[in-house]
Write an enzyme that holds these catalytic residues in place. Structure first.
Site, short mmCIF file in Angstrom:
data_model
loop_
_atom_site.label_atom_id
_atom_site.label_comp_id
_atom_site.label_asym_id
_atom_site.label_seq_id
_atom_site.Cartn_x
_atom_site.Cartn_y
_atom_site.Cartn_z
N ARG A 1 -8.18 2.31 -11.26
CA ARG A 1 -9.05 2.63 -10.12
C ARG A 1 -9.71 3.97 -10.35
O ARG A 1 -9.07 4.92 -10.80
CB ARG A 1 -8.21 2.65 -8.84
N SER B 1 -10.61 1.56 6.82
CA SER B 1 -11.26 2.84 7.08
C SER B 1 -12.75 2.67 7.35
O SER B 1 -13.38 3.55 7.92
CB SER B 1 -11.08 3.79 5.89
N CYS C 1 -6.00 10.15 0.13
CA CYS C 1 -6.49 8.79 0.35
C CYS C 1 -7.95 8.75 -0.09
O CYS C 1 -8.70 9.71 0.10
CB CYS C 1 -6.37 8.43 1.83
N SER D 1 0.81 -1.22 0.00
CA SER D 1 0.00 0.00 0.00
C SER D 1 0.85 1.27 0.00
O SER D 1 1.83 1.37 0.75
CB SER D 1 -0.91 -0.01 1.25
N ASP E 1 0.72 -0.26 -5.09
CA ASP E 1 0.01 1.00 -5.22
C ASP E 1 0.87 2.03 -5.96
O ASP E 1 1.90 2.47 -5.45
CB ASP E 1 -0.33 1.49 -3.80
N SER F 1 -6.20 -3.41 2.52
CA SER F 1 -4.99 -2.68 2.12
C SER F 1 -4.03 -2.43 3.27
O SER F 1 -2.80 -2.49 3.09
CB SER F 1 -5.38 -1.34 1.48
#
Length: 555
Positions: free
Chosen positions: A256, A443, A219, A113, A181, A474
């Site tokens: 993404r 999250s 983010c 990540s 990432d 992640s």
């Protein structure tokens, strides 16, 4: 790649081989390579010759380890996607976690990540910060290299153990493909290509690129993210593919989109984005940027500027063009406008209308009169346009990215199976072979979203049935590292070595964690073996894993 096709020469020398003959042969091999199943769903806006003339004289002789890993990754994803099963994994933050992940047979890939790299900073600046994508662009590739070299060390150690013991029954797949990432690409076309090159050189089998703005990156679960025009992100995907084609690698790129949650877009240059850009319908409104400029010239305090900004957006409600038309047209005229819009889209190959085309339709439905719609007035200090994020733009963007990407990633606010099903249905109506990605993000407050234990346990497999073949937690490595060390630290301060034995050694023994004997885990025996080869067997008295000084014999 080229191993499957015949060769005429390694590379052209000035007096040995005609350059034209070499280039044509290379281009033919590239064309055949692109016809393989690996690239059956990939679109390229360039030719094999474009690739070859940028390769140099080594041609396709160079083989990258990441491409070998990418072939494995592609095969795993193909198999799981066809069988509606998940490739699910956890984000790792170091070679220790990677080595433990590898021992789980049902976890077939590893993930690195950018958020974790930013907040634990393994980059050259050693700055620790939140995930704003503002670290050096080689940060994540270097972390990939660190983990990939760890994979290779443990793999070599294990193979040596097999030769020494002959026992292959406990063989671990340490070389699980790494997916990493790549943030938003960290710059323009050349930077994206350099980043893709770094990842391929460092060992990443695949990367994901998000459609956020370089410099406006956040983010996916923070506010204030700025997305780029659809065309800009397609250029990033094309640049990545071109770089890997030049290198002759089969690495995978994941597209993404963060448009589901976005409220800002950097430019209105792409007409595919126009219907989601917001404006005001107040006539003769003074743009916010003009007011801000006057306040700053007058040395207004920050609090006054904040209040003025808040008041401007309260007084000037934001609308998309469709919403603006609905506010200003009669019901019958709005229905006519929508019908003309739908008919125009259905008759067009492009499946979208620009703002100028929409204005033409409004005038057609409104007796030649226009409506008020000003998308410049609400622009931010940086010049960003207001954007109405949601599933519709996320689906439209993902459909636009699909021909250029190996997988599609929808970034979401919450873990929502119905939302995922809706996304999957719309994507697969157009691209039935599109493989989807889901971020099982830490999250999310998973306990607050109505899941019972059964639903939590089945969520990954439920998503897989919808085509979300790749799924990842992640930041699992970051959170598990913090949690376990916190448990140790808070006990150790009062209980000393009892806490260490209880929290670490006993747990390692009970769970069969191979880091219990950390010297052997690190590869000390492997180095001993290398030393014996170099010294022709005469180094037995200086071996590091023999004799009374080797403390791990206590275990």
């Amino acid at each position: 790649m080229g191993r499957r096709f015949s060769r005429i020469s390694r590379y052209p020398k000035p007096k040995d081989v005609e350059v034209e003959e070499f280039v044509n042969a290379q281009a033919e091999r590239v064309a055949e390579w692109w016809k393989t199943d690996r690239f059956k769903n990939i679109k390229r806006p360039y030719t094999p010759l474009d690739v070859v003339k940028h390769r140099g004289s080594l041609g396709d002789d160079v083989v990258y380890a990441s491409s070998i890993q990418a072939k494995r990754l592609f095969e795993v994803l193909e198999d799981k996607f066809k069988n509606k099963l998940p490739v699910h994994t956890l984000g790792v933050i170091d070679p220790v976690q990677m080595s433990q992940l590898a021992r789980c047979d049902d976890i077939e890939v590893a993930y690195v990540s950018g958020w974790a790299c930013s907040s634990t900073m393994v980059g050259s600046t050693n700055e620790v910060s939140p995930d704003f994508g503002d670290y050096p662009y080689d940060t994540v590739p270097n972390q990939v290299e660190r983990i990939f070299k760890g994979q290779q060390m443990h793999d070599k150690k294990q193979l040596l153990q097999y030769f020494e013991s002959g026992d292959g029954s406990k063989r671990v797949d340490y070389l699980k493909p790494i997916i990493a990432d790549a943030d938003m690409g960290h710059g323009g076309t050349t930077t994206v290509m350099k980043l893709a090159k770094l990842f391929a050189e460092k060992g990443a089998a695949g990367i994901h690129l998000e459609d956020q703005l370089h410099g406006g990156k956040r983010c996916g679960h923070l506010g204030g993210a700025v997305i780029v025009p659809t065309s800009t992100h397609i250029s990033r995907l094309v640049a990545t593919r071109l770089q890997w084609d030049i290198m002759g690698t089969e690495n995978l790129v994941i597209a993404r989109t963060d448009s589901c949650n976005a409220k800002l877009i950097s430019s209105n240059v792409d007409p595919r984005d126009h219907e989601h850009i917001q404006g005001t319908i107040n006539e003769n409104v003074k743009p916010w940027s003009d007011i801000l400029s006057e306040l700053e010239l007058g040395n207004a305090a920050a609090a006054k500027i904040t209040t003025a900004e808040s008041n401007w957006y309260k007084e000037n409600k934001l609308y998309t063009f469709e919403e603006a038309a609905k506010e200003q047209l009669t019901d019958s005229k709005f229905r006519d406008f929508k019908e003309q819009w739908e008919e125009a889209v259905n008759q067009s190959d492009k499946k979208y209308l620009s703002i100028s085309e929409l204005r033409t339709l409004v005038r057609s439905s409104n007796n030649g009169s226009d409506i008020v719609f000003n998308w410049d007035a609400p622009r931010t200090k940086e010049g960003f346009y207001m954007f109405k994020g949601g599933m519709k733009p996320a689906i439209q963007r993902s459909l636009a990215y699909s021909p250029y990407a190996d997988l599609l990633w929808l970034e979401t606010k919450t873990p929502d199976l119905k939302q995922a099903q809706s996304f999957s249905r719309d994507i697969h109506q157009n691209y039935p072979d599109a493989k989807l990605v889901y971020n099982l993000s830490p999250s999310f407050n998973w306990s607050a979203h109505g899941f019972n234990e059964k639903q939590l346990q089945s969520f990954i497999w439920d998503l897989a049935r919808e085509g979300f073949v790749l799924q990842l937690v992640s930041l699992a490595g970051l959170h598990s590292d913090a949690s376990s060390f916190w448990n140790l630290a808070k006990r150790y301060q009062k209980e000393g070595m009892k806490a260490y034995v209880d929290e670490v050694q006993k747990v390692e023994k009970e769970n069969g964690c191979d880091v219990l004997t950390h010297q052997q885990w690190s590869g000390a025996e492997y180095v001993d073996s290398v030393m014996q080869v170099v010294q022709n067997g005469s180094s037995s008295q200086t071996l590091s894993t023999k004799g009374e000084s080797f403390t791990e014999s206590q275990f």
